[in-house]
Design a protein around this motif. Structure first.
Motif, short mmCIF file in Angstrom:
data_model
loop_
_atom_site.label_atom_id
_atom_site.label_comp_id
_atom_site.label_asym_id
_atom_site.label_seq_id
_atom_site.Cartn_x
_atom_site.Cartn_y
_atom_site.Cartn_z
N LYS A 105 0.85 -1.19 0.00
CA LYS A 105 0.00 0.00 0.00
C LYS A 105 0.89 1.24 0.00
CE LYS A 105 -2.36 0.67 3.73
NZ LYS A 105 -3.39 0.65 4.78
N PHE A 106 0.68 2.11 -0.99
CA PHE A 106 1.39 3.38 -1.10
C PHE A 106 0.39 4.49 -0.84
CE2 PHE A 106 3.54 0.46 -4.01
CZ PHE A 106 4.86 0.63 -3.69
N THR A 107 0.78 5.48 -0.05
CA THR A 107 -0.05 6.67 0.16
C THR A 107 0.73 7.87 -0.30
OG1 THR A 107 -1.08 5.61 2.08
CG2 THR A 107 -1.40 7.99 1.83
N VAL A 108 0.14 8.66 -1.22
CA VAL A 108 0.80 9.83 -1.78
C VAL A 108 -0.15 11.02 -1.69
CG1 VAL A 108 2.19 8.47 -3.39
CG2 VAL A 108 -0.01 9.38 -4.14
N ARG A 109 0.42 12.21 -1.85
CA ARG A 109 -0.43 13.40 -1.94
C ARG A 109 -1.24 13.34 -3.21
NH1 ARG A 109 1.19 18.30 1.33
NH2 ARG A 109 -0.40 19.17 -0.01
N PHE A 110 -2.41 13.93 -3.20
CA PHE A 110 -3.33 13.87 -4.33
C PHE A 110 -2.74 14.51 -5.57
CE2 PHE A 110 -6.61 15.74 -6.98
CZ PHE A 110 -7.43 14.64 -7.22
N PHE A 111 -2.87 13.83 -6.70
CA PHE A 111 -2.68 14.45 -8.01
C PHE A 111 -3.61 13.75 -9.00
CE2 PHE A 111 0.50 11.11 -7.86
CZ PHE A 111 0.55 10.59 -9.14
N LYS A 112 -4.01 14.47 -10.03
CA LYS A 112 -5.11 14.03 -10.89
C LYS A 112 -4.78 12.94 -11.89
CE LYS A 112 -7.80 18.25 -10.73
NZ LYS A 112 -8.49 19.27 -11.49
N ASP A 113 -3.60 12.95 -12.46
CA ASP A 113 -3.36 12.10 -13.62
C ASP A 113 -2.84 10.70 -13.33
OD1 ASP A 113 -0.94 13.07 -12.77
OD2 ASP A 113 -0.15 13.46 -14.77
N ILE A 114 -3.21 10.13 -12.22
CA ILE A 114 -2.81 8.76 -11.91
C ILE A 114 -3.87 7.79 -12.44
CG2 ILE A 114 -3.84 8.84 -9.62
CD1 ILE A 114 -1.65 6.96 -8.69
N ILE A 146 -8.81 9.17 -0.79
CA ILE A 146 -9.30 8.97 0.58
C ILE A 146 -10.37 10.01 0.94
CG2 ILE A 146 -8.63 8.90 3.01
CD1 ILE A 146 -5.87 7.94 2.06
N LYS A 147 -11.55 9.50 1.23
CA LYS A 147 -12.72 10.31 1.61
C LYS A 147 -13.06 11.40 0.59
CE LYS A 147 -12.05 9.54 6.53
NZ LYS A 147 -11.88 10.13 7.84
N TYR A 148 -12.63 11.24 -0.65
CA TYR A 148 -12.86 12.21 -1.73
C TYR A 148 -12.46 13.62 -1.33
CZ TYR A 148 -15.32 8.43 -3.99
OH TYR A 148 -15.63 7.23 -4.56
N ALA A 149 -11.44 13.72 -0.48
CA ALA A 149 -10.99 15.02 0.02
C ALA A 149 -9.93 15.66 -0.87
CB ALA A 149 -10.45 14.87 1.43
N ASN A 150 -9.45 14.93 -1.88
CA ASN A 150 -8.39 15.42 -2.77
C ASN A 150 -7.15 15.87 -2.02
OD1 ASN A 150 -10.12 14.89 -4.86
ND2 ASN A 150 -10.59 17.02 -5.31
N LYS A 151 -6.82 15.14 -0.93
CA LYS A 151 -5.61 15.43 -0.17
C LYS A 151 -4.60 14.30 -0.30
CE LYS A 151 -7.70 18.50 3.15
NZ LYS A 151 -7.89 18.84 4.55
N PHE A 152 -5.05 13.06 -0.14
CA PHE A 152 -4.17 11.89 -0.23
C PHE A 152 -4.82 10.82 -1.09
CE2 PHE A 152 -2.92 13.88 3.77
CZ PHE A 152 -1.54 13.95 3.59
#
Length: 108
Positions: free
Chosen positions: A60-69, A90-96
């Motif tokens: 499991k990798f957790t990264v900061r949100f970015f759109k083009d993944i 995560i939680k549709y918060a566009n943070k992670f």
């Protein structure tokens, strides 16, 4: 998730088709984006769910949100490659973004 937990560098790669000097199409993985990430093995319920489908090499990798993944990408980390199997904003918060990926078996 605290930003200080993102302490590993991972590279997202995309598959690019090019033509070699002989005129044949060749697909190669090209680095797309390098980011900081938190990396962990699956545990508890996640581990047993993955083991049920023989996906024990899932990370499991957790990264900061970015759109083009996308799931067509792969991750390069610590000399190994991982195919992306699931992406969760995560939680549709566009943070992670939490990414589950399975290690690529080099032997084929």
């Amino acid at each position: 998730m605290k930003i200080g937990n993102l302490k590993y560098r991972i590279t997202f790669q995309i598959l690019v088709a090019t033509t070699n000097e002989n005129g044949f199409d060749v697909e190669t993985w090209v680095d797309h984006k390098i980011v900081w990430a938190a990396v962990s093995n699956l545990n508890g319920r996640e581990y047993f769910a993955a083991a049920a489908v023989q996906a024990e090499k899932t990370v499991k990798f957790t990264v900061r949100f970015f759109k083009d993944i996308t799931e067509s990408m792969r991750i390069s980390f610590d000399g190994k490659q991982y195919n992306i199997t699931a992406i969760d904003n995560i939680k549709y918060a566009n943070k992670f973004i939490e990414i589950k990926a399975m290690e690529v078996d080099i032997s084929g």
